[in-house]
Design a protein around this motif. Structure first.
Motif, PDB file in Angstrom:
ATOM      1  N   ARG A 177      32.718  89.191  85.112  1.00 38.60           N
ATOM      2  CA  ARG A 177      32.901  90.651  85.829  1.00 38.60           C
ATOM      3  C   ARG A 177      33.923  90.174  87.203  1.00 38.60           C
ATOM      4  NH1 ARG A 177      29.356  88.480  91.557  1.00 38.60           N
ATOM      5  NH2 ARG A 177      28.597  86.668  90.738  1.00 38.60           N
ATOM      6  N   PHE A 178      34.738  89.329  87.619  1.00 35.48           N
ATOM      7  CA  PHE A 178      35.625  88.935  88.067  1.00 35.48           C
ATOM      8  C   PHE A 178      37.156  89.138  87.064  1.00 35.48           C
ATOM      9  CE2 PHE A 178      32.960  86.427  90.855  1.00 35.48           C
ATOM     10  CZ  PHE A 178      32.872  87.314  91.652  1.00 35.48           C
ATOM     11  N   ASN A 179      36.812  88.304  85.793  1.00 37.82           N
ATOM     12  CA  ASN A 179      38.154  88.527  84.953  1.00 37.82           C
ATOM     13  C   ASN A 179      38.360  89.585  83.688  1.00 37.82           C
ATOM     14  OD1 ASN A 179      40.485  86.829  83.575  1.00 37.82           O
ATOM     15  ND2 ASN A 179      39.074  86.554  81.886  1.00 37.82           N
ATOM     16  N   THR A 180      37.462  90.306  83.585  1.00 38.55           N
ATOM     17  CA  THR A 180      37.144  91.426  82.966  1.00 38.55           C
ATOM     18  C   THR A 180      35.956  92.122  83.497  1.00 38.55           C
ATOM     19  OG1 THR A 180      36.204  90.781  81.302  1.00 38.55           O
ATOM     20  CG2 THR A 180      38.547  90.933  80.248  1.00 38.55           C
ATOM     21  N   PRO A 181      36.309  93.151  85.014  1.00 42.68           N
ATOM     22  CA  PRO A 181      35.408  93.766  85.582  1.00 42.68           C
ATOM     23  C   PRO A 181      35.098  94.992  84.556  1.00 42.68           C
ATOM     24  CG  PRO A 181      37.492  93.725  86.441  1.00 42.68           C
ATOM     25  CD  PRO A 181      37.021  92.692  85.419  1.00 42.68           C
ATOM     26  N   TRP A 182      35.601  95.435  83.742  1.00 42.29           N
ATOM     27  CA  TRP A 182      35.891  96.793  83.284  1.00 42.29           C
ATOM     28  C   TRP A 182      35.355  97.100  82.285  1.00 42.29           C
ATOM     29  CZ3 TRP A 182      40.449  93.797  83.642  1.00 42.29           C
ATOM     30  CH2 TRP A 182      40.639  93.245  82.570  1.00 42.29           C
ATOM     31  N   LEU A 183      34.856  95.723  82.297  1.00 40.56           N
ATOM     32  CA  LEU A 183      33.523  95.623  80.695  1.00 40.56           C
ATOM     33  C   LEU A 183      31.594  95.223  81.933  1.00 40.56           C
ATOM     34  CD1 LEU A 183      34.575  92.899  79.135  1.00 40.56           C
ATOM     35  CD2 LEU A 183      34.970  95.274  77.899  1.00 40.56           C
ATOM     36  N   VAL A 184      31.973  95.674  81.814  1.00 42.76           N
ATOM     37  CA  VAL A 184      30.168  95.184  83.500  1.00 42.76           C
ATOM     38  C   VAL A 184      30.416  96.587  84.350  1.00 42.76           C
ATOM     39  CG1 VAL A 184      29.549  92.992  82.503  1.00 42.76           C
ATOM     40  CG2 VAL A 184      31.087  93.913  84.338  1.00 42.76           C
ATOM     41  N   LYS A 185      31.188  96.996  84.856  1.00 41.36           N
ATOM     42  CA  LYS A 185      31.119  98.511  86.274  1.00 41.36           C
ATOM     43  C   LYS A 185      32.303  99.339  86.138  1.00 41.36           C
ATOM     44  CE  LYS A 185      34.246  95.483  89.091  1.00 41.36           C
ATOM     45  NZ  LYS A 185      33.479  94.636  90.706  1.00 41.36           N
ATOM     46  N   ASP A 186      32.564 100.079  86.658  1.00 39.83           N
ATOM     47  CA  ASP A 186      33.423 101.143  87.084  1.00 39.83           C
ATOM     48  C   ASP A 186      34.186 100.247  88.117  1.00 39.83           C
ATOM     49  OD1 ASP A 186      32.907 103.080  85.235  1.00 39.83           O
ATOM     50  OD2 ASP A 186      32.072 104.289  87.083  1.00 39.83           O
ATOM     51  N   CYS A 187      35.287 100.912  87.493  1.00 33.72           N
ATOM     52  CA  CYS A 187      36.837 100.303  88.335  1.00 33.72           C
ATOM     53  C   CYS A 187      37.329 101.169  89.577  1.00 33.72           C
ATOM     54  CB  CYS A 187      37.458  99.543  87.892  1.00 33.72           C
ATOM     55  SG  CYS A 187      37.115  97.968  86.752  1.00 33.72           S
ATOM     56  N   SER A 188      37.861 100.074  90.245  1.00 37.65           N
ATOM     57  CA  SER A 188      38.910 101.081  91.256  1.00 37.65           C
ATOM     58  C   SER A 188      40.638 100.364  90.565  1.00 37.65           C
ATOM     59  CB  SER A 188      38.689 100.748  92.398  1.00 37.65           C
ATOM     60  OG  SER A 188      39.485 101.372  94.115  1.00 37.65           O
ATOM     61  N   TRP A 189      40.495 101.615  89.884  1.00 38.57           N
ATOM     62  CA  TRP A 189      42.257 101.597  89.152  1.00 38.57           C
ATOM     63  C   TRP A 189      43.082 101.713  89.808  1.00 38.57           C
ATOM     64  CZ3 TRP A 189      41.463  99.044  84.568  1.00 38.57           C
ATOM     65  CH2 TRP A 189      39.954  99.121  83.818  1.00 38.57           C
ATOM     66  N   ASP A 190      43.708  99.703  90.717  1.00 40.39           N
ATOM     67  CA  ASP A 190      45.201  99.865  91.467  1.00 40.39           C
ATOM     68  C   ASP A 190      46.509  99.223  89.451  1.00 40.39           C
ATOM     69  OD1 ASP A 190      44.870  96.948  90.452  1.00 40.39           O
ATOM     70  OD2 ASP A 190      44.646  96.852  92.673  1.00 40.39           O
ATOM     71  N   ASP A 191      47.478  99.089  90.007  1.00 38.75           N
ATOM     72  CA  ASP A 191      48.373  99.404  89.495  1.00 38.75           C
ATOM     73  C   ASP A 191      48.221  98.020  88.348  1.00 38.75           C
ATOM     74  OD1 ASP A 191      49.972 101.203  89.042  1.00 38.75           O
ATOM     75  OD2 ASP A 191      52.266 101.233  90.604  1.00 38.75           O
ATOM     76  N   GLU A 192      48.039  96.407  89.587  1.00 38.68           N
ATOM     77  CA  GLU A 192      48.046  95.911  88.830  1.00 38.68           C
ATOM     78  C   GLU A 192      46.637  95.223  88.346  1.00 38.68           C
ATOM     79  OE1 GLU A 192      47.268  91.019  90.906  1.00 38.68           O
ATOM     80  OE2 GLU A 192      47.391  92.797  91.953  1.00 38.68           O
ATOM     81  N   LEU A 193      45.530  95.523  88.491  1.00 38.35           N
ATOM     82  CA  LEU A 193      44.387  96.235  87.533  1.00 38.35           C
ATOM     83  C   LEU A 193      44.373  96.889  86.351  1.00 38.35           C
ATOM     84  CD1 LEU A 193      41.294  94.783  87.316  1.00 38.35           C
ATOM     85  CD2 LEU A 193      40.648  96.977  88.368  1.00 38.35           C
ATOM     86  N   ILE A 194      45.252  97.753  85.936  1.00 37.97           N
ATOM     87  CA  ILE A 194      45.394  98.770  84.594  1.00 37.97           C
ATOM     88  C   ILE A 194      46.362  97.680  84.191  1.00 37.97           C
ATOM     89  CG2 ILE A 194      46.953 100.446  83.825  1.00 37.97           C
ATOM     90  CD1 ILE A 194      46.166 101.944  86.741  1.00 37.97           C
TER      91      ILE A 194
END
Length: 639
Positions: A263-280
Motif C-alpha cells: 500500500r506504500f511501495n506500489t499503491p497503484w496495485l491496491v487503490k486509485d492514486c492521486s498522480w503527481d510527477d514523483e509517483l508517476i
C-alpha cells in the motif's frame, strides 16, 4: 465506504498493521497501551503479566513508561515481567547482558518489585538449562499466561531469538544464533567474534499464548523483513510469519519500516492514486522493471495488465507518459555536478551560475567522501570549483588495536633514527601493550590509544583528499563532540555540534553542500551528522543572506543507494574515473581488506561503492538510457 477502502488497500497484509509518522509517536502509542493495561489490572486488584523485549526498538517505549511513573504516578507494584531472551553464556553484570539493558532502561527507574522480574539466566551450567526453561514456562502458565507480549524483529525474521527453522509450537529453550544476528550485534560486543553463539529464548509457542502481541519495527533497515512477515507466505524461514496465525497480534510500525508494504511501495496495485510527477516516475520505472522493457517501449496493454490502467486513462496515452518520464530521467544525468558554465540550465540538475562554485562536502566518517562520491569529488576539483571537505568525526573507534602498536613502533624507530629521545614514547607504548593484552570487548581505550587511532584516520583522510586534488587549507577536521566518547555508543548531539557546523558554513559560504543521506549506516552516525548539518543550515537561513543560494545534495554508497526514481542528479563515471575513485579509497588503509565494523556486507568498501555505482548505471541503461560504466547518484534536500 472508508472501511472498505482501507480493506482494499491492506488486502495483501495478513496481519493487522498500524503505521505512524515516526518511531517516537508509535512508541508513545505502545506505552499508552501498556500503561492502560497496568491501570485496568490495578483497578481490579490483579497482576499485569508483561512479556518484554530488548534492543533498540523498545527503548522509547520504556522511556515513556519511566516518564509516566515519575511524572504521572504510574505504579508498577502490580506488574510481573518475563523477558524474551538472554545471550548464553552471559554474566548479568556484563554491559552486553539483557539484565543490564533492562535495569538501565526500565527497572532501575520504576517501583517494580525485584522478585517480579524474570530474565533467562545466562550463567547456568548447560545441563541445568532444560529444567530452567521448563520452570520459566510453568511460571508464566501459573500466572494465567502473558497479558501482553511486545516484540521486535530481527533482520532474519526472528522474534525473540527464534531464528529461521524454529517450530511454531517451540517453547523456551537454548538456541544457536544466526550469523546475521551475530553480525548485527557485533558493534555492542566489539566484534562478531565476541558475540555469543547461543541464547536462551522464549519459544514461538510461548509467545503465541499471550493475550495480546505487539510487534514493533522502526527504520528502513527493517522494511524488507517486515514485508515478508506481513505479506509473505508462512514459513519457518521467516519465523515472524507465524504471527499471521495469531488472532491477537498487531504490527506497529513507523513509516520507514512500512515503506515496502504494497500500500506504500506500489499503491497503484491496491487503490486509485492521486498522480503527481514523483509517483508517476516511480510507477513507470517499476512497470519498466516488471515487464523488462525500456520505458519508451511500454504499451497501454502493459499499463492495463499491471494495475496502472487509472494512470493510462488519466494521464495517457501511454507513450506520452513514457516520453515525459524518460525526459525527466535524461535530465538527471550530468557530467557537470557543479553546473555547466554558459549553458541553458533549465533542464539540468545544477545551476550554471556562478560558473565556479564553492562546494562543501560533509563526510561523517573520514572516508565517506571518497567511498560515496569520490568520482564527483574529483570531477568538481578537475572542473575548477573551490571544493572543501569537512570530516565530521574522527572515526577513532574503527581502527584495529594492532595498527596502533604498529604506528607507535614506527614513531619510536623514527625518533631514534634522527637522534631524538624516545624514552617517553616507549613508556607510553609499554602502557598501551599492557592495556591491550587484557582489554575486554568494547572497553574504553586509553586516551593515548584513542588519539593514535584518530591520527591514523586523519592522515588517511588527508591523503584521500589530496589525491582528489585538494589543498590542505580546504581540508577541515571538525571532531564533533557527540562522537568523541571513545565508545561505540555516542552521546546525543548538542548545540555545540551545531555551532561548530555553523561556524564552518559561515567560513566557506558554500553554493553547494553535500551531506551523507545513507541512513542505513548501522552505527547511526550518518543520520546524526545529517541532522546536525540540516539544523545548522536552518538556523543560518534566519540570519545569513548568502544561504539563499545554497543547495543541499545528499549522497549514498557506503551502505545503501538511492532508488532510481529518487535520483535527481546522476553523475556518470568513465572506467578511468572509477579507477581514480578506487585509488582515493585505497588511501584509507586502516579500512582496507577488513574494516573493524563492516556491517552485514562482506565486501570491502571500494567493492561496495563500485558495485553500487555500476548497478545505478545498469538501472538507467535498462530503462533505455545511455550505457555508462558507473554513476554516482544524488538527491536534492530542501531545508
Amino acid at each position: 465506504m472508508a472501511r472498505l477502502n482501507l480493506l482494499e488497500e491492506t488486502r495483501f497484509e495478513k496481519v493487522p498493521v498500524s503505521v505512524y509518522d515516526n518511531a517516537h509517536i508509535a512508541s508513545l502509542k505502545v506505552a499508552n497501551r501498556i500503561a492502560n493495561l497496568i491501570k485496568r489490572k490495578q483497578d481490579r486488584g490483579e497482576m499485569a503479566v508483561l512479556g518484554l523485549a530488548t534492543g533498540a526498538t523498545p527503548v522509547q517505549v520504556y522511556e515513556e513508561l519511566v516518564r509516566r511513573h515519575k511524572e504521572d504516578g504510574l505504579s508498577f507494584q502490580n506488574v510481573i515481567t518475563f523477558n524474551l531472551d538472554e545471550y548464553y553464556p552471559m554474566n548479568p553484570e556484563s554491559r552486553q547482558s539483557y539484565v543490564t539493558f533492562m535495569k538501565e532502561n526500565l527497572f532501575d527507574h520504576i517501583d517494580i518489585k525485584k522478585e517480579n522480574i524474570h530474565i533467562p539466566d545466562g550463567t547456568l551450567e548447560k545441563e541445568e538449562i532444560a529444567d530452567f526453561c521448563i520452570a520459566y514456562e510453568n511460571q508464566i502458565e501459573a500466572l494465567g499466561g502473558l497479558d501482553l507480549q511486545i516484540l521486535g524483529i530481527g533482520r532474519t525474521g526472528h522474534i525473540g531469538f527464534n531464528e529461521p527453522g524454529s517450530a511454531p509450537n517451540s517453547g523456551t529453550r537454548l538456541v544457536t544464533l544466526d550469523d546475521l544476528t551475530r553480525r548485527d550485534a557485533s558493534r555492542d560486543f566489539g566484534g562478531k567474534e565476541n558475540v555469543p553463539t547461543k541464547a536462551i529464548t522464549m519459544g514461538i509457542g510461548t509467545i503465541f499464548k499471550a493475550k495480546e502481541i505487539i510487534l514493533m519495527a522502526w527504520n528502513r533497515k527493517k522494511a524488507s523483513i517486515i514485508k515478508k512477515a506481513v505479506e509473505g507466505e508462512i514459513s519457518g524461514e521467516v519465523p515472524a510469519t507465524y504471527l499471521q496465525l495469531s488472532e491477537n497480534t498487531e504490527f506497529v510500525l513507523d513509516q520507514d519500516a512500512a515503506a515496502e508494504l504494497t500500500r506504500f511501495n506500489t499503491p497503484w496495485l491496491v487503490k486509485d492514486c492521486s498522480w503527481d510527477d514523483e509517483l508517476i516516475r516511480k510507477a513507470v520505472i517499476w512497470l519498466s522493471e516488471e515487464v523488462n522493457k525500456p520505458i519508451l517501449k511500454l504499451t497501454d496493454e502493459d499499463y492495463n495488465t499491471h494495475g496502472m490502467a487509472q494512470l493510462a486513462t488519466e494521464k495517457g496515452p501511454a507513450y506520452n507518459i513514457n516520453i515525459n518520464v524518460f525526459n525527466q530521467l535524461q535530465h538527471t544525468i550530468t557530467g557537470w555536478p557543479g553546473g555547466k558554465p554558459n549553458a541553458d540550465d533549465s533542464q539540468r540538475p545544477e545551476r550554471a551560475e556562478p560558473a565556479q562554485k564553492r562546494s562543501l562536502i560533509f563526510s561523517p566518517h573520514p572516508d565517506d567522501d571518497v567511498i560515496s562520491m569520490g568520482g564527483t569529488f574529483i570531477r568538481l576539483v578537475d572542473q575548477g570549483h573551490d571544493v572543501h571537505v569537512a570530516y565530521q568525526t574522527s572515526g577513532n573507534t574503527a581502527v584495529w588495536d594492532t595498527d596502533v602498536l604498529r604506528y607507535v613502533e614506527f614513531a619510536i624507530d623514527f625518533n631514534k633514527s634522527i637522534g631524538e629521545d624516545s624514552s617517553k614514547l616507549e613508556k607510553i607504548y609499554d602502557e598501551m601493550r599492557n592495556f591491550l593484552k587484557t582489554k575486554q570487548p568494547n572497553q574504553l581505550d586509553l586516551p593515548e590509544i584513542r588519539d593514535v587511532k584518530g591520527f591514523i584516520r586523519k592522515t588517511e583522510a588527508i591523503a584521500g583528499a589530496r589525491y582528489a586534488g585538494l589543498q590542505d587549507d580546504n581540508i577541515h577536521f571538525m571532531a564533533l563532540p557527540f562522537y568523541e566518547t571513545g565508545k561505540t555508543v555516542k552521546n546525543p548531539p548538542t548545540d555545540e555540534d551545531v555551532r561548530i557546523t555553523m561556524d564552518l558554513l559561515k567560513k566557506v559560504k558554500p553554493h553547494q553542500v553535500f551531506a551523507a543521506g545513507d541512513f542505513a549506516d548501522p552505527h547511526g552516525t550518518h543520520l546524526v551528522c545529517f541532522n546536525i548539518v540540516v539544523e545548522a543550515l536552518k538556523r543560518l537561513k534566519e540570519t545569513e543572506d548568502w544561504i539563499k543560494d545554497t543547495w543541499l545534495w545528499l549522497y549514498r554508497g557506503a551502505w545503501h543507494e538511492f532508488e532510481t526514481h529518487e535520483v535527481q542528479m546522476a553523475v556518470p563515471l568513465s572506467p578511468q574515473e572509477v579507477q581514480r575513485k578506487r585509488d582515493a579509497i585505497f588511501q584509507h588503509q586502516s579500512q582496507k581488506d577488513r574494516p573493524v565494523f563492516p556491517g552485514d556486507d562482506e565486501r570491502e568498501f571500494w567493492q561496495r561503492a563500485e558495485d553500487r555505482n555500476r548497478e545505478t548505471a545498469k538501472a538507467y541503461h535498462k530503462l533505455g538510457l545511455a550505457n555508462y560504466e558507473a554513476m554516482e547518484a544524488f538527491v536534492k534536500w530542501q531545508f
